[in-house]
Design a protein around this motif. Structure first.
Motif, mmCIF file in Angstrom:
data_model
loop_
_atom_site.group_PDB
_atom_site.id
_atom_site.type_symbol
_atom_site.label_atom_id
_atom_site.label_comp_id
_atom_site.label_asym_id
_atom_site.label_seq_id
_atom_site.Cartn_x
_atom_site.Cartn_y
_atom_site.Cartn_z
ATOM 1 N N UNK A 198 0.814 -1.219 0.000
ATOM 2 C CA UNK A 198 0.000 0.000 0.000
ATOM 3 C C UNK A 198 0.845 1.265 0.000
ATOM 4 N N UNK A 199 2.175 1.126 -0.090
ATOM 5 C CA UNK A 199 3.025 2.300 -0.223
ATOM 6 C C UNK A 199 3.577 2.860 1.078
ATOM 7 N N UNK A 200 3.300 2.197 2.202
ATOM 8 C CA UNK A 200 3.902 2.653 3.469
ATOM 9 C C UNK A 200 5.413 2.439 3.383
ATOM 10 N N UNK A 201 6.204 3.398 3.872
ATOM 11 C CA UNK A 201 7.658 3.234 3.816
ATOM 12 C C UNK A 201 8.287 3.358 5.205
ATOM 13 N N UNK A 202 9.426 2.715 5.356
ATOM 14 C CA UNK A 202 10.212 2.820 6.591
ATOM 15 C C UNK A 202 11.671 2.614 6.217
ATOM 16 N N UNK A 203 12.562 3.444 6.777
ATOM 17 C CA UNK A 203 13.986 3.264 6.500
ATOM 18 C C UNK A 203 14.703 2.838 7.764
ATOM 19 N N UNK A 204 15.632 1.913 7.613
ATOM 20 C CA UNK A 204 16.505 1.532 8.728
ATOM 21 C C UNK A 204 17.595 2.587 8.868
ATOM 22 N N UNK A 205 18.255 2.615 10.028
ATOM 23 C CA UNK A 205 19.366 3.559 10.180
ATOM 24 C C UNK A 205 20.433 3.285 9.113
ATOM 25 N N UNK A 291 10.274 -7.482 8.418
ATOM 26 C CA UNK A 291 9.834 -6.289 7.690
ATOM 27 C C UNK A 291 9.517 -6.618 6.226
ATOM 28 N N UNK A 292 10.359 -7.443 5.609
ATOM 29 C CA UNK A 292 10.107 -7.834 4.216
ATOM 30 C C UNK A 292 8.755 -8.545 4.103
ATOM 31 N N UNK A 293 8.484 -9.433 5.058
ATOM 32 C CA UNK A 293 7.192 -10.119 5.056
ATOM 33 C C UNK A 293 6.040 -9.145 5.250
ATOM 34 N N UNK A 294 6.195 -8.244 6.237
ATOM 35 C CA UNK A 294 5.132 -7.264 6.464
ATOM 36 C C UNK A 294 4.875 -6.480 5.172
ATOM 37 N N UNK A 295 5.941 -6.099 4.482
ATOM 38 C CA UNK A 295 5.802 -5.282 3.273
ATOM 39 C C UNK A 295 5.081 -6.037 2.163
ATOM 40 N N UNK A 296 5.499 -7.278 1.890
ATOM 41 C CA UNK A 296 4.927 -7.999 0.740
ATOM 42 C C UNK A 296 3.564 -8.608 1.057
ATOM 43 N N UNK A 297 3.254 -8.774 2.355
ATOM 44 C CA UNK A 297 1.924 -9.272 2.729
ATOM 45 C C UNK A 297 0.978 -8.107 3.032
ATOM 46 N N UNK A 298 1.483 -6.890 2.837
ATOM 47 C CA UNK A 298 0.700 -5.661 3.062
ATOM 48 C C UNK A 298 0.179 -5.508 4.482
ATOM 49 N N UNK A 299 0.996 -5.913 5.442
ATOM 50 C CA UNK A 299 0.727 -5.599 6.846
ATOM 51 C C UNK A 299 1.360 -4.229 7.138
ATOM 52 N N UNK A 300 0.956 -3.573 8.222
ATOM 53 C CA UNK A 300 1.662 -2.334 8.598
ATOM 54 C C UNK A 300 3.137 -2.653 8.852
ATOM 55 N N UNK A 301 4.024 -1.738 8.466
ATOM 56 C CA UNK A 301 5.453 -1.957 8.695
ATOM 57 C C UNK A 301 5.762 -1.795 10.185
ATOM 58 N N UNK A 302 6.817 -2.479 10.625
ATOM 59 C CA UNK A 302 7.224 -2.379 12.026
ATOM 60 C C UNK A 302 8.239 -1.269 12.228
ATOM 61 N N UNK A 303 8.510 -0.966 13.496
ATOM 62 C CA UNK A 303 9.483 0.069 13.831
ATOM 63 C C UNK A 303 10.883 -0.363 13.408
ATOM 64 N N UNK A 304 11.648 0.578 12.839
ATOM 65 C CA UNK A 304 13.018 0.281 12.409
ATOM 66 C C UNK A 304 14.045 0.815 13.413
ATOM 67 N N UNK A 305 13.546 1.270 14.559
ATOM 68 C CA UNK A 305 14.468 1.777 15.589
ATOM 69 C C UNK A 305 15.366 0.670 16.119
ATOM 70 N N UNK A 306 16.513 1.075 16.621
ATOM 71 C CA UNK A 306 17.448 0.105 17.197
ATOM 72 C C UNK A 306 17.238 -0.032 18.698
ATOM 73 N N UNK A 307 17.398 -1.265 19.187
ATOM 74 C CA UNK A 307 17.372 -1.517 20.629
ATOM 75 C C UNK A 307 18.778 -1.333 21.203
ATOM 76 N N UNK A 308 19.787 -1.455 20.329
ATOM 77 C CA UNK A 308 21.182 -1.315 20.752
ATOM 78 C C UNK A 308 22.008 -1.017 19.511
ATOM 79 N N UNK A 309 23.231 -0.525 19.723
ATOM 80 C CA UNK A 309 24.163 -0.390 18.603
ATOM 81 C C UNK A 309 24.634 -1.788 18.225
#
Lengths: 384, 384
Positions: A198-205, A291-309
């Motif tokens: 559906x065009x939702x986008x998210x970028x990783x760090x 995230x790839x699965x969420x994207x291709x199955x058209x689920x909402x994308x998950x958070x790309x934030x890091x829990x740690x370096x």
């Protein structure tokens, strides 16, 4: 579409290590999975519902495989594109699309795509066959040093060479190729963008890649990259622009150079989970595979934030060993803080063959980088 | 022992969801795995190297299965202990040991073990058959209310009842049992301890368990528990003491009551990966499953520190539905921050049946707890 129904089947073309890590995430959603790979002993065989052996470049094989699935994705680019196109025409969802894959498979087309879409990339020339290079050098439209790339089937440094002298030309294959100016770069970076149906986008760090000087393979991936916020933002915007230009669905890993004069140039892209995103399994709220699965199955994308370096170390075969693999000192690296190994299970080692990776997480990136070096120094992939 | 050699085989008894999550971690170490389960359609079938169907309580089945392996572990307690004992005598490593499993399988023996080892636990009485309970009530050595537990084969609230009146006695099964004083507790807690073959130990943070009032099942697991540092330390020490008393190898989940007057009492233990440790997949540096493998393969244990606070929500079947499962509003929960679903893939739902779990991670525990409630309110496990 009800992905939890046993009528829904996800087809994955390619049964390698990336596919296996993707399959593990399909368990979270209980998706029924089909895998196609040329090898009877592919890593994915152990983790999918149905496994098919066949040539990924053969039209009928790919077409007949895809017909069994509701959604088809790939874990390797070298796939018969005509078959994917035929599947799309019959209403089967193919992510990435055949069009995207066709562009990416051909490095010359890929470069033209960047130019057409105002995506910054290094200047380049196209050659239909190798001898044209010599002509270009002779008439001074090309000069040493330059980067040579075969337009097709390059990966992990294969099909890419730095040409410094006339004698280097002897090592190049004869077919279609491009040459690029040798970029004086400060750093190599990568950004993974997820874009859903559906065009939702998210970028990783933005991550920073350190290459092994000899093997031209990534040795460390460092998240986040040690660059200014301004450059990080710029890199993410370029990655988003690239993903949108492809009208991409799924993950797109965008590799870039940060040049000595501060420019960002796209080097190449991979339309799938990528080595530069392995860190996300341990470090990100949503791993690149989920995230790839969420994207291709058209689920909402998950958070790309890091829990740690995080720092990811590629485990490659020691240059002096060939044969049945053994992992020397693996116990020692397991006693270091925040170390998770991923042994891929290949039975034979070869010099610089990718045999696994190790992720190091830590709240402090400098500390993670130190431990990564210790890991690299300690573990050895040898033969028994 | 070289665990990376294809000659080494890890045998897992029980092929359920815990086993499946454990199997995923074996991929990191490329360990060859065998699984034994009574059901041809067990969740583990998709993720192991070799799958065997058979009765876990049958001596020959368990013995013959174990003979194929170098190390045997379990993901369920109800296993033929005599077979494990025979395997140990022949030099096969069994973790947890047959001795530990024998003690834990019998709730009466388990309670005596705590008493013998000075591990704090609620006062209790033992009864060879149900009618003895009535005698005890009549002669005033037992009084309402009390907790009744069948000594064998209880799990997830089955085989455990709170007895308040004479009529409640009618619902109890006839066999051997124990009764315990009903503890006025503030909170239920759990600590997972890992102990390796060489005796290295590591404890996870204390977690807090919130139970569903009707089903007597854990509804939320909260990490870290909202208790004082002093109580947390005390709980971890009790868990360590319990693990050492068993001379345990692998994971031991120790469930405790924090009583209204501040005492910590051990309720029961599980010698394996445990529901109260699911949070560790997303929140801990080393997940409980990887840790279990490290412990039983005698690798150094990994860090048990958290990368983020976490709340785990059990996904159970809605009380009003029976039949082919459907997950209502799963897309909605996926749009919430830090939410990872784990759908177990059971085809049929029943009231309160465990169908999956959802983990919520966040740097702020209060925020994670809020999102967990939203998840619980939003997603519904119904039938189609």
């Amino acid at each position: 579409m009800n992905y939890f129904s046993s009528n829904f089947k996800l087809g994955i073309i390619g049964g390698g290590q990336l596919g296996k890590m993707l399959l593990q995430e399909t368990r979270k959603f209980d998706v029924h999975t089909l895998v196609l790979d040329p090898s009877e002993s592919a890593p994915c065989k152990i983790a999918c519902n149905e496994f098919f052996v066949g040539d990924l470049m053969d039209f009928d094989t790919v077409y007949n495989f895809g017909k069994r699935a509701g959604v088809v994705t790939i874990e390797i680019e070298n796939v018969n594109v005509e078959a994917l196109e035929a599947l799309e025409k019959e209403g089967i969802k193919v992510y990435p699309s055949s069009k995207t894959l066709r562009t990416i498979q051909d490095k010359s087309q890929q470069k033209l795509f960047y130019v057409d879409n105002n995506i910054p990339t290094a200047p380049f020339s196209r050659f239909a066959y190798k001898d044209q290079i010599l002509t270009a050098i002779n008439n001074e439209s090309l000069s040493f040093p330059f980067v040579w790339k075969s337009t097709r089937f390059g990966y992990d440094g294969y099909g890419v060479k730095i040409v410094k002298t006339y004698s280097d030309l002897d090592n190049l294959t004869a077919g279609e190729c491009i040459t690029e100016n040798l970029i004086a770069f400060e750093m190599e970076l990568a950004v993974i963008v997820a874009r859903s149906v559906s065009g939702q986008v998210a970028t990783y760090p933005v991550v920073e890649m350190e290459f092994h000087p000899e093997a031209n393979q990534v040795e460390y991936v460092i998240c986040p990259a040690r660059i200014s916020d301004e450059n990080a933002k710029k890199a993410q915007l370029i990655a988003l622009k690239t993903s949108a230009a492809f009208n991409h669905v799924g993950l797109l890993a965008v590799e870039m150079f940060l040049t000595k004069n501060g420019d960002l140039l796209v080097n190449e892209v991979a339309p799938r989970p990528h080595n530069s995103g392995h860190f996300s399994i341990e470090a990100s709220i949503t791993s690149q595979y989920e995230q790839h699965l969420r994207a291709i199955l058209n689920f909402p994308l998950g958070s790309t934030k890091s829990k740690a370096a995080a720092v990811m170390v590629n485990l490659v075969g020691d240059e002096n060993y060939n044969g049945p693999v053994a992992y020397e000192n693996i116990e020692k690296i397991l006693s270091l803080e925040g170390v998770t190994p991923h042994i891929y299970g290949k039975k034979e080692t070869r010099p610089f063959r990718k045999m696994g990776h190790v992720t190091i997480v830590n709240q402090d990136l400098t500390e993670a980088r130190k431990i990564a070096e210790q890991v690299k120094r300690t573990i050895k992939v040898i033969s028994t």
